[in-house]
Design an enzyme around this catalytic site. Structure first.
Site, PDB file in Angstrom:
ATOM      1  N   ILE A  15     -41.655  -4.945  -2.287  1.00  0.00           N
ATOM      2  CA  ILE A  15     -42.520  -3.765  -2.315  1.00  0.00           C
ATOM      3  C   ILE A  15     -43.988  -4.179  -2.296  1.00  0.00           C
ATOM      4  CG2 ILE A  15     -43.192  -1.724  -3.625  1.00  0.00           C
ATOM      5  CD1 ILE A  15     -40.356  -1.563  -4.716  1.00  0.00           C
ATOM      6  N   SER A  38     -45.073 -25.103  -5.852  1.00  0.00           N
ATOM      7  CA  SER A  38     -45.639 -26.378  -5.395  1.00  0.00           C
ATOM      8  C   SER A  38     -45.684 -26.507  -3.876  1.00  0.00           C
ATOM      9  CB  SER A  38     -44.825 -27.544  -5.979  1.00  0.00           C
ATOM     10  OG  SER A  38     -43.471 -27.472  -5.583  1.00  0.00           O
ATOM     11  N   LEU A  82     -47.200  -4.975 -10.029  1.00  0.00           N
ATOM     12  CA  LEU A  82     -45.824  -4.931  -9.546  1.00  0.00           C
ATOM     13  C   LEU A  82     -45.017  -6.163  -9.936  1.00  0.00           C
ATOM     14  CD1 LEU A  82     -47.517  -3.031  -7.490  1.00  0.00           C
ATOM     15  CD2 LEU A  82     -45.531  -3.306  -6.005  1.00  0.00           C
ATOM     16  N   ALA A  83     -45.664  -7.224 -10.411  1.00  0.00           N
ATOM     17  CA  ALA A  83     -44.940  -8.463 -10.701  1.00  0.00           C
ATOM     18  C   ALA A  83     -43.889  -8.230 -11.778  1.00  0.00           C
ATOM     19  CB  ALA A  83     -45.919  -9.545 -11.155  1.00  0.00           C
ATOM     20  N   TYR A 150     -32.610  -5.798 -18.138  1.00  0.00           N
ATOM     21  CA  TYR A 150     -33.710  -5.530 -17.204  1.00  0.00           C
ATOM     22  C   TYR A 150     -34.364  -4.193 -17.507  1.00  0.00           C
ATOM     23  CZ  TYR A 150     -35.891  -3.524 -13.066  1.00  0.00           C
ATOM     24  OH  TYR A 150     -36.762  -2.877 -12.225  1.00  0.00           O
TER      25      TYR A 150
END
Length: 332
Positions: A15, A38, A82-83, A150
């Site tokens: 998204i 990395s 949004l993270a 969650y």
């Protein structure tokens, strides 16, 4: 006239990358956070057109690190947060990670926004916080009933945002999208799992429970909902929670049949036990009432389920896109 600066956490994701495109199209410059790695890659941001990326400053960071977030929000006119860790099945296995990212990460964003006196924060919630619908359609006043770690982590983040608005007058608005689908989505979600398997030539679809109903919304409509609450007059949206959905209820089984029809295939469906949620954790019914968002901002979805599926099928049928996925493997 100064170009508005939007900062986006989770910009490298499904998204988030669509939101970056929508913000640029609406005249913003974007400072986009991609999670540090990395390899120096920027997730889905690396696939955006050059004319979009010309208006994007991408930085590597992590919402779990306060310093990364402070640097991201400095000088921004609006922060879109949004993270998050989003895969429900993985939250059964690694719940601490969800609290660390979704709750503590949101706290870092709130602290940074408060210190920087950012004019607006748009926080991302989820329809999963409602659990199985007790009344339909689901309004923002529906009880919170978290049926997975969650969902609990996202509800905790929502409450932190509400507490900062009450305690510190933090200018925040919470957007609660229902079941977003579209190009770039991971195989952990049912629609890309079905389309990806069929696009790869599978004759048997391995899926979980087909009975739950969802309010499926195309990702471009979700992105526009974010832009709507991020740019509406503050008096209309700040301190409020808004659902974003289509108001159309579709069972997983019905969605599978429609996809098979659109892709002109007769694949057989086989239940995969590892794709089933624990009995008490499955959300059986979700149907959105987005009238509050429509009344406050004028937003409404522009895509039908079928038109959104057409876009998504074209994406996964592109060999270059399909090659990014392991369609035969179950991704939690």
């Amino acid at each position: 006239m100064t170009t508005p600066l939007a900062a986006v956490t989770g910009a490298d994701g499904f998204i988030g990358s669509h939101l970056v495109q929508a913000l640029v199209a609406s005249g913003h410059r974007v400072r986009a956070m991609a999670q540090y790695n990395s390899w120096g890659t920027h997730g889905w941001l690396d696939t955006l057109p050059p004319d979009v990326l010309d208006q994007v400053d991408t930085v590597l960071g992590d919402v779990r690190d306060p310093g990364s977030v402070q640097d991201l929000v400095a000088g921004a006119d609006c922060v879109y947060h949004l993270a998050a860790l989003i895969a429900i099945p993985y939250s059964y296995r690694a719940p601490h990670s969800y609290v660390e990212t979704n709750v503590s990460g949101t706290l870092n964003v709130l602290q940074a926004v408060r210190r920087a006196a950012t004019p607006r924060l748009v926080h991302t919630s989820t329809s999963e916080t409602y659990g199985t619908a007790q009344t339909v359609p689901i309004t923002e006043d529906h009880p919170v009933n978290c049926q997975s770690p969650y969902a609990a982590s996202k509800a905790g983040a929502d409450q932190l945002v509400a507490s900062y608005t009450a305690s510190f007058d933090t200018p925040a608005v919470t957007l609660r999208p229902f079941n977003t689908f579209g190009p770039r989505q991971s195989m952990r979600a049912v629609i890309p799992a079905v389309i990806g398997q069929l696009a790869a030539g599978a004759e048997t679809l391995r899926l979980g429970d087909l009975r739950p109903t969802r309010d499926f919304m195309f990702v471009q409509d979700t992105a526009q909902a974010f832009v709507a609450v991020g740019t509406a007059p503050g008096a209309d949206v700040l301190g409020r929670v808004f659902n974003a959905g289509t108001g159309t209820e579709t069972s997983v089984g019905e969605a599978v049949r429609l996809i098979a029809q659109l892709m002109d295939t007769g694949a057989v469906v086989e239940e995969d036990p590892q794709r089933l949620r624990p009995t008490g954790s499955e959300v059986m019914r979700l149907l959105c009432d987005a009238s509050r968002l429509r009344d406050a901002t004028g937003w409404k979805p522009e895509h039908t389920l079928e038109s959104g599926l057409d876009h998504t099928i074209r994406f996964f049928r592109d060999p270059a896109n399909l090659a990014r996925y392991r369609t035969a493997a179950y991704t939690i």
